[in-house]
Design a protein around this motif. Structure first.
Motif, PDB file in Angstrom:
ATOM      1  N   THR A 112       0.810  -1.221   0.000  1.00  0.00           N
ATOM      2  CA  THR A 112       0.000   0.000   0.000  1.00  0.00           C
ATOM      3  C   THR A 112       0.840   1.266   0.000  1.00  0.00           C
ATOM      4  N   ILE A 113       2.154   1.148   0.001  1.00  0.00           N
ATOM      5  CA  ILE A 113       3.014   2.324   0.115  1.00  0.00           C
ATOM      6  C   ILE A 113       4.091   2.300  -0.965  1.00  0.00           C
ATOM      7  N   GLY A 114       4.678   3.451  -1.222  1.00  0.00           N
ATOM      8  CA  GLY A 114       5.741   3.547  -2.211  1.00  0.00           C
ATOM      9  C   GLY A 114       6.629   4.745  -1.949  1.00  0.00           C
ATOM     10  N   ASN A 115       7.397   5.137  -2.971  1.00  0.00           N
ATOM     11  CA  ASN A 115       8.315   6.267  -2.878  1.00  0.00           C
ATOM     12  C   ASN A 115       7.694   7.495  -3.531  1.00  0.00           C
ATOM     13  N   GLY A 116       8.280   8.651  -3.275  1.00  0.00           N
ATOM     14  CA  GLY A 116       7.774   9.865  -3.896  1.00  0.00           C
ATOM     15  C   GLY A 116       8.790  10.984  -3.855  1.00  0.00           C
ATOM     16  N   LEU A 117       8.521  12.028  -4.633  1.00  0.00           N
ATOM     17  CA  LEU A 117       9.369  13.218  -4.660  1.00  0.00           C
ATOM     18  C   LEU A 117       8.495  14.451  -4.797  1.00  0.00           C
ATOM     19  N   PHE A 118       8.724  15.429  -3.917  1.00  0.00           N
ATOM     20  CA  PHE A 118       8.096  16.743  -3.966  1.00  0.00           C
ATOM     21  C   PHE A 118       9.196  17.766  -4.264  1.00  0.00           C
ATOM     22  N   TYR A 119       8.825  18.863  -4.923  1.00  0.00           N
ATOM     23  CA  TYR A 119       9.859  19.828  -5.294  1.00  0.00           C
ATOM     24  C   TYR A 119       9.282  21.236  -5.391  1.00  0.00           C
ATOM     25  N   ASP A 120      10.166  22.211  -5.240  1.00  0.00           N
ATOM     26  CA  ASP A 120       9.829  23.622  -5.350  1.00  0.00           C
ATOM     27  C   ASP A 120       9.806  23.996  -6.832  1.00  0.00           C
ATOM     28  N   THR A 121       8.628  24.297  -7.350  1.00  0.00           N
ATOM     29  CA  THR A 121       8.486  24.565  -8.783  1.00  0.00           C
ATOM     30  C   THR A 121       9.106  25.893  -9.191  1.00  0.00           C
ATOM     31  N   ARG A 122       9.407  26.774  -8.238  1.00  0.00           N
ATOM     32  CA  ARG A 122      10.083  28.024  -8.581  1.00  0.00           C
ATOM     33  C   ARG A 122      11.546  27.795  -8.906  1.00  0.00           C
ATOM     34  N   LYS A 123      12.062  26.686  -8.448  1.00  0.00           N
ATOM     35  CA  LYS A 123      13.482  26.416  -8.605  1.00  0.00           C
ATOM     36  C   LYS A 123      13.756  25.248  -9.544  1.00  0.00           C
ATOM     37  N   LEU A 124      12.887  24.258  -9.566  1.00  0.00           N
ATOM     38  CA  LEU A 124      13.144  23.017 -10.290  1.00  0.00           C
ATOM     39  C   LEU A 124      11.978  22.640 -11.189  1.00  0.00           C
ATOM     40  N   CYS A 125      12.296  21.911 -12.253  1.00  0.00           N
ATOM     41  CA  CYS A 125      11.285  21.348 -13.152  1.00  0.00           C
ATOM     42  C   CYS A 125      11.548  19.845 -13.287  1.00  0.00           C
TER      43      CYS A 125
END
Length: 430
Positions: A112-125
Motif C-alpha cells: 500500500t506504500i511507495g516512494n515519492g518526490l516533492f519539489y519547489d516549482t520556482r526552482k526546479l522542473c
C-alpha cells in the motif's frame, strides 16, 4: 529554503541593482514517512498513526527545514496521499509552489506504500522519470533541471534523484543485495555518468553489507555512488557512530505498537551521490558538511529523540520528529553553478568573502578611500539574520564577523555610503 524569486526580490528591492543569479543551492531532505496512509501494516492504524497528527508534525518539520527537494518512502499509493501532503503540509501558510512528481508504485496489490518526490516549482522542473522494479519494491528515478537564468539559452543543470526502500530485516540482506544489483545493472545499461543522487531507507545494518558495498564500490566508476560523509563502519548499535543513527525515534518503553522501539541505534537512511556530484563535474556539487540527520545530536544511543532533552533542535521540532515517524530525515545541501554575477561591472564593489566559513566570516576589501558599509546577512529564502555597519579604510583590508549559524548557503549583502550594493554567496561548513 533557497528560493530564486525571494533572492531576486531581495536584490531588486533592497539592493536596487540588477543581479543575474547564476549560482544557487538545493536543500534536499530524504524522509521515511512511516506509513503515510490510512491502511498501514500491523498496528499502524488511525489510532496509533493518525494522519491528522502526522500532518501537523510533518508541517512543523518542513517549515523548519524548508527543503527544495523532498524525497520520501512509505507514502500511500496513488495520488490522494501526495495531494494530502501538498494541501496539509507543504503548500500551507502562504506557500503555494510545491508540486509532486508522479511516480510508479509497486503494482502488487498487497503493498500500500511507495516512494515519492516533492519539489519547489520556482526552482526546479521535472524532466522525466523512470523506475527499476524488483520483487519487493521499485527504485523511482526523477530527472530534474534547474529554472536558471541560463535556461533561455538552452543551458541548465540536471540532477537525477533515485529513491529506494530496500527490504527490512536483519535476515534479508541477500534480498537487499538483489535489489541493489537491479539498480546498478540498469545504470550500467544506461552507461552514462551523470549527476545521480541515490537516497532512501536502505535498511542496511553495517557498511559491510553486500547491498551497500555494491553501491559504493561498484566496479564501474561511471555509475558508482559515494557516501558524502565517508564513514563506513559497523554502524549497528555502535556508539562510535551514534551521530549517524536515523532509527528509531522511540525507545522500547515508548512505542505504541506501530513505531519501532529500541531507540536510536541504526543508520538506515542515506543520501549517496555520484562522482559527478561529489567532484562538481557537471554544475552540481554536494556540500558534505551540511549532511546530517535532523534532531540527531549524537547522545541518544538506544534512547528516543526526546529523551534526554534534545540539543540539536527545539523542543517543538523534537516532539514533531517523535510524532511523525520512527525515522529521522536526512538533509544535505547542493551547490549549483558556483558564481553570482553582477550585470553592470560599474556597480561592483571591491569586496570578497572567504568561503567556506566556520564560526567566523572573513571579508576582504580594497577601496580607493575609506567608507562605511552596511552589512546584511540573509537566508537564501530571504529572512534577514544580521544587520550591522562596518567602517573600512583605504587599500587592502579585512574584517571578521561572528557566524553562529547552522551549515547552509547564505546571501551576504554589502551597501556603501552611496547606495551601491553587492551580494555574495556564503557557504557555512561544520
Amino acid at each position: 529554503m533557497k528560493k530564486i524569486c525571494a533572492i531576486i526580490l531581495i536584490i531588486n528591492v533592497l539592493c536596487n541593482i540588477c543581479i543575474d543569479l547564476k549560482a544557487d543551492g538545493i536543500r534536499h531532505m530524504q524522509y521515511n514517512l512511516m506509513y503515510y496512509t490510512e491502511n498501514g501494516a500491523g498496528d499502524c492504524d488511525q489510532t496509533t498513526n493518525n494522519l491528522n497528527t502526522k500532518d501537523q508534525a510533518f508541517k512543523c518539520i518542513v517549515k523548519n527545514v524548508m527543503p527544495d527537494v523532498l524525497t520520501v518512502n512509505e507514502v500511500g499509493k496513488g495520488n490522494a496521499y501526495p495531494q494530502r501532503i501538498l494541501d496539509n503540509v507543504l503548500n500551507t501558510e502562504g506557500v503555494d509552489y510545491y508540486a509532486f512528481a508522479s511516480t510508479v508504485s509497486n503494482p502488487n496489490g498487497s503493498i500500500t506504500i511507495g516512494n515519492g518526490l516533492f519539489y519547489d516549482t520556482r526552482k526546479l522542473c521535472l524532466h522525466s522519470t523512470f523506475y527499476v522494479a524488483t520483487s519487493v519494491s521499485y527504485f523511482n528515478g526523477y530527472k530534474m533541471y534547474m529554472r536558471s537564468s541560463e535556461l533561455a539559452h538552452g543551458d541548465t543543470a540536471f540532477i537525477t534523484f533515485i529513491v529506494c526502500h530496500l527490504k527490512a530485516g536483519w535476515e534479508c540482506s541477500s534480498d537487499r543485495f538483489t535489489q541493489a544489483k537491479a539498480l546498478m545493472n540498469r545504470l550500467v545499461n544506461i552507461g552514462v555518468a551523470d549527476n545521480y543522487v541515490l537516497c532512501g531507507d536502505f535498511n542496511v545494518y553495517n557498511a559491510s553489507e553486500d547491498a551497500y558495498q555494491h553501491f559504493v564500490h561498484h566496479s564501474n566508476p561511471l555509475i558508482r555512488f559515494y557516501d558524502p560523509i565517508d564513514r563506513e563502519g559497523e554502524w549497528d548499535d555502535n556508539a562510535a557512530f551514534a551521530d549517524l543513527f536515523t532509527q528509531s525515534t522511540h525507545s522500547g518503553n515508548s512505542t505504541n505498537g506501530c513505531f519501532s522501539g529500541g531507540g536510536m541505534d541504526n543508520r538506515f537512511d542515506f543520501i549517496l551521490v555520484s562522482d559527478y556530484i561529489l567532484n562538481n563535474r557537471a554544475k552540481v556539487r554536494c556540500l558534505p558538511d551540511t549532511y546530517h540527520a535532523l534532531g540527531q545530536d549524537g547522545i541518544r544511543r538506544n534512547r528516543s529523540i526526546i529523551d534526554p532533552a534534545n540539543n540539536a533542535v527545539s523542543v517543538t521540532v523534537a516532539n514533531a520528529l517523535y510524532a511523525m515517524s520512527d525515522h529521522l530525515p536526512v538533509i544535505m545541501d547542493y551547490e549549483v553553478n558556483a558564481t553570482l554575477a553582477i550585470s553592470d561591472p560599474q556597480l561592483q564593489l571591491p569586496i570578497n568573502v572567504v568561503n567556506p566559513v566556520g564560526d567566523q566570516l572573513t571579508v576582504l576589501t580594497d577601496f580607493a578611500q575609506g567608507d562605511i558599509l552596511t552589512v546584511e546577512l540573509f537566508t537564501i529564502d530571504g529572512r534577514l539574520l544580521h544587520r550591522s555597519q562596518q567602517t573600512v579604510g583605504a587599500g587592502t583590508e579585512q574584517f571578521s564577523l561572528d557566524f553562529p549559524f547552522k551549515p547552509a548557503i547564505y546571501l551576504l549583502k554589502f551597501t556603501d555610503s552611496e547606495g551601491k550594493s553587492v551580494a555574495k554567496k556564503v557557504v557555512k561548513s561544520l
